[in-house]
Design a protein around this motif. Sequence first.
Motif: not given
Length: 285
Positions: A205-207, A29-33
Amino acid sequence: MKNEHLKHISELLLATLFISTSGVLGKYIEMPPSIMVWWRSSLAVLFLYAYCRFKKINLKIYSKKDFFTFTLGAIFMAAHWTTYFYALKLSNVALGMLSLYTFPVITALLEPLFIKTKFNPIHIVLGLIVLLGIYILAPEFDLESNHVQGIILGVISALCYSLRILILKQHVAVYNGTMLMFYQVLFITILLAPLLFFFDTSVIETQYPYVILLALLTTAIGHTMMVKKFSYFSVSTASIISSIQPIFGILLAFLFLNEIPTLNTFLGGLLILSTVVIESIRSKK
């Protein structure tokens, strides 16, 4: 009695498999932890609340002391998840998950301080075997190495997780396990909400399919099943049995992220798996 024990072991291992998906999902997942933890918690709140209502589970907290304890447990849980996801981002699924598994040793050392239970030296022996397995997997010690930084954060995550489960252990006999998990993720959602003003959250939106999976399978189902097993096993026993989690995680990373395990990964994993078998037999009641 044998069938009952096998049933509890099987359910604990199934919970471990579900929780082990956090490695692949946390890496992918491309997102800040910290934002990932907020979404994970906020969605899990909805799933768990719906389940509690469906099963007519009592959500009442009986005292202010319990409310404080739940809040403290949630703080440690939030710290555990956040540092764990940072560890995965900095290193890889194998190192991130295996460094987390210093927590059985930490738990075994701390449990007599929290709960009236006799210190059992076998937990230290098994914990050291787990540590040896992790040592085999670790790269050369260099603080500038992302891998080493990931391992350090994994150990910090382990400490936070140990404190969280020891804090909750005393409430398992009084409160329903699903109810406990509901309040954990509810409080985490509230505690981390201010971070939404400082980080970009548009990536959801993409994750969102993967975040939903993280919230439902890993958190709502996996962690709730794990908490319920604390009423049958000691915290130390449940911790060491669930040490098979990195093995599941490494296999999932190989299948979905193409992270190929090295010979050291297999050797370290074999040591960890051996503690699971030993403790499963030893813990039989």
